[in-house]
Design a protein around this motif. Structure first.
Motif, PDB file in Angstrom:
ATOM      1  N   LEU A  31       0.875  -6.971  -0.133  1.00 55.32           N
ATOM      2  CA  LEU A  31       0.230  -5.967  -0.988  1.00 55.32           C
ATOM      3  C   LEU A  31      -1.266  -6.221  -1.152  1.00 55.32           C
ATOM      4  O   LEU A  31      -2.054  -5.281  -1.192  1.00 55.32           O
ATOM      5  N   LYS A  32      -1.626  -7.504  -1.257  1.00 54.87           N
ATOM      6  CA  LYS A  32      -3.044  -7.794  -1.491  1.00 54.87           C
ATOM      7  C   LYS A  32      -3.552  -8.765  -0.435  1.00 54.87           C
ATOM      8  O   LYS A  32      -4.119  -8.350   0.565  1.00 54.87           O
ATOM      9  N   ARG A  84      -3.582  -8.439   3.618  1.00 53.81           N
ATOM     10  CA  ARG A  84      -3.224  -7.071   4.066  1.00 53.81           C
ATOM     11  C   ARG A  84      -4.245  -6.529   5.080  1.00 53.81           C
ATOM     12  O   ARG A  84      -3.888  -6.052   6.141  1.00 53.81           O
ATOM     13  N   GLU A  91       8.409   0.360   4.514  1.00 50.97           N
ATOM     14  CA  GLU A  91       7.618   0.786   3.356  1.00 50.97           C
ATOM     15  C   GLU A  91       8.484   1.528   2.357  1.00 50.97           C
ATOM     16  O   GLU A  91       9.464   2.185   2.728  1.00 50.97           O
ATOM     17  N   ARG A 141       4.674   3.599  -1.772  1.00 51.67           N
ATOM     18  CA  ARG A 141       3.448   3.225  -1.067  1.00 51.67           C
ATOM     19  C   ARG A 141       3.347   3.847   0.323  1.00 51.67           C
ATOM     20  O   ARG A 141       2.438   3.518   1.070  1.00 51.67           O
ATOM     21  N   THR A 192       0.064   3.362   2.803  1.00 54.71           N
ATOM     22  CA  THR A 192       0.187   2.518   4.000  1.00 54.71           C
ATOM     23  C   THR A 192      -0.104   3.315   5.260  1.00 54.71           C
ATOM     24  O   THR A 192      -0.822   2.845   6.150  1.00 54.71           O
TER      25      THR A 192
END
Ligand code: SAM
Length: 224
Positions: free
Chosen positions: A136-137, A140, A158, A162, A166
């Motif tokens: 997520l962070k 990425r 996914e 999101r 994405t």
């Protein structure tokens, strides 16, 4: 004996005969969400089975207790909420600890969303790279950038929350390779199963109106 049992990803008909036999004959089932597995057992008409909840956040003591039961000779089955245990799902820690403890194990293979998506994608799948959910962070951006040089077909998971973000980020990361094909598999094996075929160049236009309901697998063709 620990049996690692794959369960359907949406269509009950995909349960295997071995999976049913194993779930019927085991002493207890190690699962993620007892309600989800309880519901599966009900549909399979398997009654009065002990369920042991073991999810990603379970403490190590709980894994140890399951290993102790296996050492005492109990027959336990490991399932996840859907698909193959350990594939972007809990299961790894228990399987790894059971291997360390020399517990007898068997696999009862079956459905997995990435396999269903790849096999229906129409993209080359003799070799591919499975990335599961993008981080997520941290990492990425780097991972997205690394897709530019990936020659193999790429498969990503996914969630509905999101999917748009994405897809837009994949489109942006690969924008200088607009002809790379993209296939989005939605609600695989379920009533509203669909495969949306597009390209990186068209992807942002597709991402917006995509039906944002259900579950998604994203398949991206490798760099040509
Ligand atoms: N263990 C599972 C497997 O073997 O595929 C994966 C579990 S992971 C927590 C859930 C993700 O798998 C979803 O967010 C989605 O990306 C994908 N998925 C699961 N079922 C799906 C389906 N029926 N259609 C499309 N994607 C699915």
């Amino acid at each position: 004996m620990l049996s690692i049992v794959a369960t359907p990803i949406g269509n009950l008909g995909d349960i295997t005969l071995r999976a049913i036999e194993t779930l019927k004959n085991c002493d207890a089932i190690v699962c993620e969400d007892t309600r989800v597995t309880g519901n599966l057992l009900k549909q399979l008409q398997i009654e009065k089975k002990e369920l042991i909840s073991l999810h990603g956040y379970s403490n190590p003591g709980k894994v140890g207790a399951v290993i102790e039961r296996l050492k005492r000779g109990q027959r336990l089955a490991l399932v996840s909420d859907a698909g193959t245990p350990g594939i972007s799902d809990p299961g790894f820690t228990l399987v790894s600890k059971a291997r360390d403890a020399d517990i007898a194990m068997e696999v009862v293979p079956g459905p997995s969303a990435f396999l269903a998506a790849l096999s229906g994608s129409g993209l080359p799948i003799n070799t591919f790279v499975y990335l599961g959910f993008l981080p997520l962070k941290k990492g990425r951006k780097t991972l997205l950038a690394s897709l530019r040089n990936e020659e193999r077909t790429i498969v990503l998971y996914e969630s509905v929350h999101r999917i748009e973000r994405t897809l837009l980020e994949v489109a942006d990361a690969l924008k200088d390779q607009p002809d790379r094909p993209v296939v989005i598999g939605r609600e695989l094996t379920k009533m509203h199963e669909e495969f949306v075929r597009t390209t990186i160049g068209e992807l942002s236009g597709v991402a917006m109106p995509l039906v944002k309901k259900g579950e998604f697998v994203i398949v991206v063709g490798g760099r040509g």
